[in-house]
Write a protein that holds these residues in place. Structure first.
Motif, mmCIF file in Angstrom:
data_model
loop_
_atom_site.group_PDB
_atom_site.id
_atom_site.type_symbol
_atom_site.label_atom_id
_atom_site.label_comp_id
_atom_site.label_asym_id
_atom_site.label_seq_id
_atom_site.Cartn_x
_atom_site.Cartn_y
_atom_site.Cartn_z
ATOM 1 N N MET A 63 0.829 -1.207 0.000
ATOM 2 C CA MET A 63 0.000 0.000 0.000
ATOM 3 C C MET A 63 0.862 1.254 0.000
ATOM 4 N N PRO A 64 0.662 2.141 -0.972
ATOM 5 C CA PRO A 64 1.369 3.421 -0.941
ATOM 6 C C PRO A 64 0.845 4.269 0.210
ATOM 7 N N PHE A 65 1.755 4.758 1.058
ATOM 8 C CA PHE A 65 1.317 5.520 2.242
ATOM 9 C C PHE A 65 2.521 6.249 2.816
ATOM 10 N N GLY A 66 2.328 7.494 3.201
ATOM 11 C CA GLY A 66 3.386 8.248 3.873
ATOM 12 C C GLY A 66 4.652 8.365 3.032
ATOM 13 N N GLY A 67 4.498 8.472 1.719
ATOM 14 C CA GLY A 67 5.664 8.675 0.854
ATOM 15 C C GLY A 67 6.433 7.408 0.545
ATOM 16 N N THR A 68 5.880 6.260 0.899
ATOM 17 C CA THR A 68 6.544 4.996 0.596
ATOM 18 C C THR A 68 5.455 3.933 0.393
ATOM 19 N N VAL A 69 5.871 2.667 0.348
ATOM 20 C CA VAL A 69 4.907 1.580 0.100
ATOM 21 C C VAL A 69 5.143 0.499 1.150
ATOM 22 N N THR A 70 4.089 -0.043 1.725
ATOM 23 C CA THR A 70 4.280 -1.078 2.760
ATOM 24 C C THR A 70 5.150 -2.211 2.213
ATOM 25 N N SER A 71 5.958 -2.769 3.118
ATOM 26 C CA SER A 71 7.071 -3.610 2.655
ATOM 27 C C SER A 71 6.680 -5.033 2.299
ATOM 28 N N ASP A 72 5.514 -5.513 2.749
ATOM 29 C CA ASP A 72 5.087 -6.856 2.340
ATOM 30 C C ASP A 72 4.385 -6.791 0.997
ATOM 31 N N THR A 73 4.742 -7.723 0.132
ATOM 32 C CA THR A 73 4.005 -7.892 -1.122
ATOM 33 C C THR A 73 2.850 -8.857 -0.862
ATOM 34 N N PHE A 74 1.980 -9.011 -1.840
ATOM 35 C CA PHE A 74 0.895 -9.981 -1.654
ATOM 36 C C PHE A 74 1.460 -11.386 -1.474
ATOM 37 N N GLU A 75 2.638 -11.618 -2.041
ATOM 38 C CA GLU A 75 3.252 -12.939 -1.864
ATOM 39 C C GLU A 75 3.795 -13.093 -0.435
ATOM 40 N N THR A 76 4.640 -12.150 -0.004
ATOM 41 C CA THR A 76 5.272 -12.328 1.315
ATOM 42 C C THR A 76 4.269 -12.156 2.458
ATOM 43 N N GLY A 77 3.375 -11.195 2.309
ATOM 44 C CA GLY A 77 2.431 -10.913 3.398
ATOM 45 C C GLY A 77 1.465 -12.056 3.635
ATOM 46 N N THR A 78 0.947 -12.632 2.542
ATOM 47 C CA THR A 78 -0.035 -13.709 2.732
ATOM 48 C C THR A 78 0.658 -15.010 3.149
ATOM 49 N N ARG A 79 1.900 -15.183 2.729
ATOM 50 C CA ARG A 79 2.640 -16.379 3.178
ATOM 51 C C ARG A 79 2.885 -16.290 4.689
ATOM 52 N N ALA A 80 3.290 -15.111 5.146
ATOM 53 C CA ALA A 80 3.492 -14.923 6.594
ATOM 54 C C ALA A 80 2.183 -15.127 7.348
ATOM 55 N N ALA A 81 1.093 -14.642 6.766
ATOM 56 C CA ALA A 81 -0.222 -14.842 7.393
ATOM 57 C C ALA A 81 -0.487 -16.332 7.564
ATOM 58 N N ALA A 82 -0.215 -17.111 6.509
ATOM 59 C CA ALA A 82 -0.460 -18.555 6.559
ATOM 60 C C ALA A 82 0.382 -19.201 7.654
ATOM 61 N N TYR A 83 1.656 -18.849 7.734
ATOM 62 C CA TYR A 83 2.507 -19.398 8.800
ATOM 63 C C TYR A 83 1.850 -19.177 10.168
ATOM 64 N N GLY A 84 1.210 -18.028 10.317
ATOM 65 C CA GLY A 84 0.637 -17.687 11.618
ATOM 66 C C GLY A 84 -0.772 -18.206 11.829
#
Ligand code: URP
Ligand code: ZN
Ligand code: ZN
Length: 465
Positions: A63-84
């Motif tokens: 997500m673009p926010f505060g002059g940058t973009v959140t560091s998880d991609t849909f690949e990394t973020g959802t994989r981490a979600a699955a681990y948890g």
């Protein structure tokens, strides 16, 4: 493909019993004691909890926010979600000022399609809503996007005025959809920020001092009152403090269809985190900010007795290096947000269930079922029942871990710190099925990007429907 989960303790929001679960393709098709049935895969869940996959209805991926973009991609973020132990997220697409929400939805579909480890859905952040574009809300609903988020904070960027909020709530009420509100008086906050900077106050702690609980409560009060007059349900996101909880309870007592979520950071971290050495307080620059610790007991009470419906994460990761660092000389330039998508289930199990604050059924309700109901995913998701999607977590109540950016078993998010560094938890996700496919097998990721699919959500379902 079929899977048989044997000998587990099945816990839903209302049930708690020992049985076997048979999954055919993507769906739970049979639940019973001592099932004798051929299956391609058999999982022994003895001594384990078998619970509905977590649903995290508040994430910000890429997500673009505060002059940058959140560091998880849909690949990394959802994989981490699955681990948890989370098997479905509802992420926020953003309609920017003067542009169409339908185009924004296309943009977010393009980011996520074919990349996720688990299923995903979208809310739409609305930043302006002229009369000519009000019909887009219905069109979004037809596309399965049945909730929106409006902001009372971030003037000039995200903030919607009260007329826009009223308009959106009325339309959502008519359509059977739901408005989520970021409730904070951003106009006054911006004044406080300006004064602090004028006085040379630049450290991360100022983030908390310039966003007092009273201004969150004022936003909540206003959002709830506008929803009441619009005769529409409303969902307060990331509620962080007793003052706002009090407003929520008052509205609920008046009969307003008022829902709210809180997040692990408000239950487990407090304002003293901003005093971390050097610039480390920036790790905790989340909005609303962390509060004085006495608020935590009040939030737990709100969860236990039902004023609060959901525990989401507001996962909004920015690395310390290069992202949070943007605000080294000015706290107001620190990108607002923190990580947590991977840690929610264990943190809440340990500090909620094991600590005696909530029972197991309520744990499932708060981390999965209530969000499924409110956001139009139930009973496809949010429970284990014949006919439901086979989003199932096999959870080991005995496994102990220390959450750390350095622990390869607890940190798969694409971020260079953990908000819960050093937290010891007992109770950890072991195996995860996403629509019948094993994606985490005894702690190992065995899925691939693209296993997850977009979920078209139905209308607002209330929490207790
Ligand atoms: O700090 C936060 N929460 N950042 C994400 C944006 C929001 O308001 O949810
Ligand atoms: Zn927000
Ligand atoms: Zn958020």
């Amino acid at each position: 493909m079929s899977v048989l989960i044997k000998n587990g303790r099945i816990v839903t929001a209302v049930d708690d019993y020992h049985a076997d679960v048979f999954i055919n393709d993507e769906t739970v098709t049979l639940i019973g004691r001592d099932l004798v049935i051929d299956a391609d895969t058999v999982i022994d869940a003895s001594g384990r909890l078998v619970i509905p996959g977590g649903i995290d209805p508040h994430t910000h991926i890429e997500m673009p926010f505060g002059g940058t973009v959140t560091s998880d991609t849909f690949e990394t973020g959802t994989r981490a979600a699955a681990y948890g132990g989370t098997t479905c997220i509802v992420d926020f697409a953003i309609q920017s000022r003067g542009t169409s929400a339908i185009e924004a939805l296309d943009t977010w579909h393009a980011k996520a399609a074919g990349r996720t480890a688990i299923d995903y859905a979208f809310h739409m952040i609305i930043t302006d809503l002229p009369a000519s574009r009000i019909p887009e809300m219905r069109r979004l609903a037809d596309e399965g996007v049945t909730s929106y988020k409006l902001f009372m904070a971030y003037p000039g960027v995200m903030l919607s005025d009260d007329a826009t909020i009223f308009r959106a709530l009325r339309k959502a009420g008519e359509d059977g959809t739901l408005v989520c509100m970021h409730a904070e008086n951003g106009v006054v906050i911006d004044e406080l920020v300006r004064i602090a900077l004028e006085q040379g106050e630049i450290a991360p702690r100022q983030h908390a001092l310039t966003r007092p609980t009273r201004l969150e409560a004022e936003g909540a009060h206003r959002a709830l009152a506008i929803a009441e007059v619009a005769r529409a349900p409303v969902y307060i996101v990331h509620l962080s403090c007793y003052d706002a909880l009090h407003e929520l309870r008052q509205a609920q007592a008046r009969g307003v269809m008022a829902h709210a979520e809180t997040c692990p950071q408000y239950l487990l971290l407090d304002v003293d985190a901003y005093d971390a050495p050097g610039f480390d307080g920036a790790k905790y620059v989340v909005t609303p900010p962390l509060r004085e610790s006495w608020n935590q007991d009040e939030l737990w009470r709100g969860l236990r007795f039902g004023a609060l419906d959901v525990i989401s994460t507001d996962h909004c990761p920015f690395c310390m290096k290069e992202q949070k660092a943007l605000g080294r000389d000015d706290f107001s330039k620190i990108p607002n947000g923190g990580p947590g998508i991977e840690n929610r289930m264990s943190l809440i199990y340990h500090h909620g269930v094991s600590a005696g604050r909530i029972n197991l059924n309520r744990f499932v309700e708060l981390t999965s079922t209530a969000a499924a109901k409110i956001f139009g995913l139930f009973p496809k998701k949010g429970t284990i029942a014949v006919g439901s999607d086979a989003d199932v977590v096999i959870f080991d109540p005995e496994r102990e871990e220390t959450i750390s950016v350095h622990n390869p078993r607890t940190h798969h998010m694409n971020i260079d710190y953990s908000a819960y560094e050093g937290f010891r938890v007992k109770g950890y996700t072991e195996t995860v099925l996403s629509r019948g496919k094993v994606v985490i097998d005894r702690g190992e990721y065995v899925g691939r990007a693209g296993d997850g699919a977009f979920v078209r959500r139905g209308p607002y379902g209330g929490a207790h429907a």
